[in-house]
Design a protein around this motif. Structure first.
Motif, PDB file in Angstrom:
ATOM      1  N   ALA A   1       0.025   7.233  -2.838  1.00 39.02           N
ATOM      2  CA  ALA A   1      -0.660   7.759  -4.021  1.00 39.02           C
ATOM      3  C   ALA A   1      -0.299   6.939  -5.255  1.00 39.02           C
ATOM      4  O   ALA A   1      -1.160   6.593  -6.076  1.00 39.02           O
ATOM      5  CB  ALA A   1      -0.295   9.225  -4.226  1.00 39.02           C
ATOM      6  N   LEU A   2       0.981   6.622  -5.414  1.00 42.68           N
ATOM      7  CA  LEU A   2       1.432   5.862  -6.584  1.00 42.68           C
ATOM      8  C   LEU A   2       0.883   4.442  -6.591  1.00 42.68           C
ATOM      9  O   LEU A   2       0.404   3.945  -7.619  1.00 42.68           O
ATOM     10  CB  LEU A   2       2.964   5.835  -6.616  1.00 42.68           C
ATOM     11  N   THR A   3       0.944   3.774  -5.443  1.00 47.02           N
ATOM     12  CA  THR A   3       0.488   2.392  -5.382  1.00 47.02           C
ATOM     13  C   THR A   3      -1.020   2.298  -5.590  1.00 47.02           C
ATOM     14  O   THR A   3      -1.503   1.503  -6.413  1.00 47.02           O
ATOM     15  CB  THR A   3       0.878   1.763  -4.038  1.00 47.02           C
ATOM     16  N   SER A   4      -1.775   3.102  -4.873  1.00 44.94           N
ATOM     17  CA  SER A   4      -3.241   3.019  -4.983  1.00 44.94           C
ATOM     18  C   SER A   4      -3.719   3.474  -6.354  1.00 44.94           C
ATOM     19  O   SER A   4      -4.612   2.860  -6.953  1.00 44.94           O
ATOM     20  CB  SER A   4      -3.906   3.859  -3.886  1.00 44.94           C
TER      21      SER A   4
ATOM     22  N   ASN B   1      -9.161   0.539  -1.011  1.00 42.71           N
ATOM     23  CA  ASN B   1      -9.464   1.425   0.111  1.00 42.71           C
ATOM     24  C   ASN B   1      -8.233   1.540   1.007  1.00 42.71           C
ATOM     25  O   ASN B   1      -7.272   0.781   0.877  1.00 42.71           O
ATOM     26  CB  ASN B   1     -10.702   0.963   0.885  1.00 42.71           C
ATOM     27  N   GLU B   2      -8.270   2.461   1.918  1.00 38.14           N
ATOM     28  CA  GLU B   2      -7.060   2.766   2.698  1.00 38.14           C
ATOM     29  C   GLU B   2      -6.595   1.572   3.519  1.00 38.14           C
ATOM     30  O   GLU B   2      -5.384   1.317   3.623  1.00 38.14           O
ATOM     31  CB  GLU B   2      -7.298   3.979   3.596  1.00 38.14           C
ATOM     32  N   ASP B   3      -7.534   0.817   4.072  1.00 41.89           N
ATOM     33  CA  ASP B   3      -7.145  -0.340   4.880  1.00 41.89           C
ATOM     34  C   ASP B   3      -6.347  -1.342   4.045  1.00 41.89           C
ATOM     35  O   ASP B   3      -5.328  -1.870   4.495  1.00 41.89           O
ATOM     36  CB  ASP B   3      -8.380  -1.020   5.467  1.00 41.89           C
ATOM     37  N   ASN B   4      -6.819  -1.609   2.835  1.00 44.50           N
ATOM     38  CA  ASN B   4      -6.127  -2.585   1.997  1.00 44.50           C
ATOM     39  C   ASN B   4      -4.791  -2.060   1.495  1.00 44.50           C
ATOM     40  O   ASN B   4      -3.830  -2.829   1.339  1.00 44.50           O
ATOM     41  CB  ASN B   4      -7.015  -2.994   0.819  1.00 44.50           C
ATOM     42  N   ILE B   5      -4.710  -0.767   1.231  1.00 48.84           N
ATOM     43  CA  ILE B   5      -3.429  -0.205   0.796  1.00 48.84           C
ATOM     44  C   ILE B   5      -2.413  -0.262   1.932  1.00 48.84           C
ATOM     45  O   ILE B   5      -1.228  -0.556   1.719  1.00 48.84           O
ATOM     46  CB  ILE B   5      -3.603   1.235   0.280  1.00 48.84           C
TER      47      ILE B   5
END
Length: 625
Positions: free
Chosen positions: A409-412, A435-439
């Motif tokens: 949550a913090l990074t994205s 998006n979730e894949d890149n995170i």
């Protein structure tokens, strides 16, 4: 001119949990700042790629830093990012903005207006000794502190004031937008009522500093944390009431023909919040707290408050809610500006209380009621708030970190937020960036490799695949600059005291309730501690349980504990540290809440056992994924 500034205060790592070496339920932890820095590094890498891809090898740290500080140029559009590794601090008991916020002078009582701040200072200074004696380091019902908490709190406030000084500088070459990475958060703290994880109110102290030092008489606060900023709202109400009293007295003198005395215009603040009405501090349904978190008032009695409740949504329905309901806090801010000034572009500052815990990636038990927002919300709202600041505040906007507890949550959230805060207007972001894949790729690239078992060597940095995507390689280089030494502790740079102001403080009657006896209706949660222990010189190690030796493993820039246990499942977000520090100190299945449940004592030393509140955070079900 720098497109935006990043203010980093590494002394904030020092605020940690010391009652026990078990930190598995602690969510307000030092590693939060590391996760934020990963998001910032990714944002800067993407901005460089869009505005002007550097020609140098993206693995070359020197080249990355040159582009970071001087900016990349394309088509005559410059987008430098100014990074400030701040050592700013202030004196909690004597700084005018802190006094304005947390220690109002009251000439009708002999009560010490500094009582709460003195208590806070003493709680921090005496915490280690009290725990060694088997006592509680802080009054029951409040979050935990450690001997270095005072350093972190004063450093956080000093850095907020430093960022205000930067954006308020009339020099057109200085950056007018800033993100401030600090902890502990502040929006639950009232005048002398610490609450949640908050001991002082960072955003309101920043607003007071802007008023007292720079003559900014109107401030707009947008609070986007999952939880209602009850402390900020109570402070704003008192500040606005004082400004209203001054106006009414001046008008009365004019009506009677008396010459009005010289009165400095009082500070007026518009406070708005988008939050979950079912979550802390409203979760217990206390009528006064729920009512306060639902107030909407525009100008009556000098008050400007707007609260909007998050709602569940399905599919693309979120953006309908955003346009109809959530953007209302910006529309109401426009009413505030137009109703309170003759020259709407002269004396306004925008502050974002940037909580990231409403994220779709937050722990399920922190957001138990499902009132979440997509990551792209943090970009879109920031874009809209920035446009408001450009129109009414000469572009001056400061974003201060509040909540947000899972690393993802913090990074994205930081990634999306800072891209929108700093990208030149002629460019836009691509929401696929976060998006979730890149995170997941980002977290995997930065996460250190932890040795198995009782290793004696240092933790190794992640291996960099030569075929790794260029933005990831650039992110790693920038991250190493933002986080050169993980969990810095005793070696601090020279402090930069924030210059005080001689302007008059406001006056308001103090609530007679002492901070030493906090009201029972304000249950407040556990405070942070990193999963690795950091002991300052001369500070006793409080965390080793009796009869069990603790082995320390040296690492690049820090110390990590090794208790002889096997390596945890690498798919979980278990804690580790190394040359790039830890991003994930909690398993995704272990989540916390801003609530405190009392229990028996839990002391890890040989002192006589006494009855102490045990910190146990209420957990929700294991996430499905």
């Amino acid at each position: 001119m720098a497109s935006a500034s990043i203010f980093i205060q590494d002394v904030c790592y020092q605020h940690r949990y010391i009652r026990s070496r078990d930190t598995s339920l602690i969510v307000e932890r030092p590693e939060r700042l590391t996760a934020v820095k990963v998001g910032l590094a990714a944002a800067v890498a993407r901005i460089q790629d869009v505005v002007g891809k550097p020609t140098e090898d993206p693995n070359d740290l020197a080249a990355a830093l040159d582009k970071l500080t001087l900016g990349a140029q394309s088509n005559s559009v410059t987008a430098p990012i100014n990074v400030v590794h701040s050592s700013a601090t202030l004196d909690l008991l004597n700084h005018p903005a802190v006094q304005f916020t947390h220690a109002f002078p009251d000439h009708n009582t002999t009560q010490d207006s500094n009582e709460y701040l003195k208590n806070l200072k003493k709680w921090s200074e005496d915490s280690a000794e009290k725990i060694l004696k088997g006592d509680s380091e802080i009054p029951q019902g409040l979050a935990q502190v450690c001997p270095e908490s005072l350093n972190a709190i004063q450093g956080a406030l000093g850095t907020v004031c430093e960022s205000i000084d930067t954006v308020a500088d009339p020099d057109p070459l200085t950056s007018k937008r800033a993100f401030v990475a600090i902890r502990p958060p502040g929006h639950h703290c009232g005048e002398d009522t610490p609450s949640g994880f908050c001991f002082v109110n960072n955003a309101v102290v920043g607003a007071a500093h802007a008023h007292l030092k720079h003559g900014i008489n109107r401030v707009v606060i947008f609070d986007i944390d999952l939880h209602h900023g009850n402390g900020t709202q109570s402070l704003v109400w008192a500040i606005n009431a004082e400004a209203q009293r001054q106006r009414l007295e001046a008008e009365a003198r004019l009506e009677t023909g008396e010459p009005p005395s010289a009165i400095t215009p009082g500070l007026q603040i518009y406070y708005s919040s988008i939050h979950d009405i079912l979550s802390y501090p409203c979760e217990d349904g206390t009528p006064s707290i729920v009512q306060a978190a639902s107030v909407s008032i525009s100008g009556a009695h000098g008050q400007w408050i707007e609260n909007v409740h998050l709602r569940n949504y399905e599919g693309g329905g979120f953006w309908d809610l955003y346009e109809k309901d959530y953007k209302k806090i910006i529309r109401k801010a426009e009413e505030f500006v137009q109703s309170t000034a003759t020259n709407v572009n002269e004396d306004l500052l925008v502050i974002i209380s940037c909580g990231l815990d409403a994220s779709e990636h937050e722990y399920a038990s922190m957001s138990r009621h499902g009132r979440k927002v997509p990551t792209n919300f943090y970009a879109q709202f920031t874009k809209d708030a920035r446009a408001f600041a450009e129109k009414y505040a000469k572009g001056r906007i400061v974003s201060v970190l509040e909540g947000g507890y899972s690393d993802r949550a913090l990074t994205s959230g930081t990634f999306a937020h800072f891209c929108a805060l700093s990208l030149p207007e002629v460019y836009t972001w691509d929401e696929s960036w976060w998006n979730e894949d890149n995170i997941v790729k980002l977290q995997s690239a930065v996460k250190p490799k932890k040795p198995k078992g009782r290793a004696s060597g240092s933790i190794s940095a992640p291996l960099t695949d030569l075929e790794q995507e260029p933005w990831l390689r650039q992110t790693l280089s920038i991250f190493q600059y933002l986080e050169p030494v993980p969990f810095k502790n005793s070696k601090r740079g020279k402090s930069i005291p924030v210059e005080p102001s001689s302007r008059t403080l406001r006056q308001r009657k103090i609530d007679n309730a002492s901070a030493s006896n906090p009201p029972p209706a304000k249950p407040t949660p556990a405070k942070s501690k990193a999963t690795e222990k950091i002991t300052s010189p001369g500070t006793p190690n409080l965390s080793s349980p009796k009869g069990k030796a603790k082995e320390t493993v040296p690492s690049a820039g820090g110390i990590t504990e090794n208790n002889g246990a096997g390596d945890p499942d690498e798919d979980s977000d278990s804690s580790s540290t190394g040359s790039l520090s830890s991003l994930s100190s909690l398993p995704d299945s272990v989540q916390g809440d801003e609530r405190l449940v009392e229990g028996g004592a839990h002391l890890s030393n040989s002192a006589p056992l006494k009855k102490l509140p045990r910190v146990i955070l209420k957990l929700g079900p294991r996430p499905s994924s």
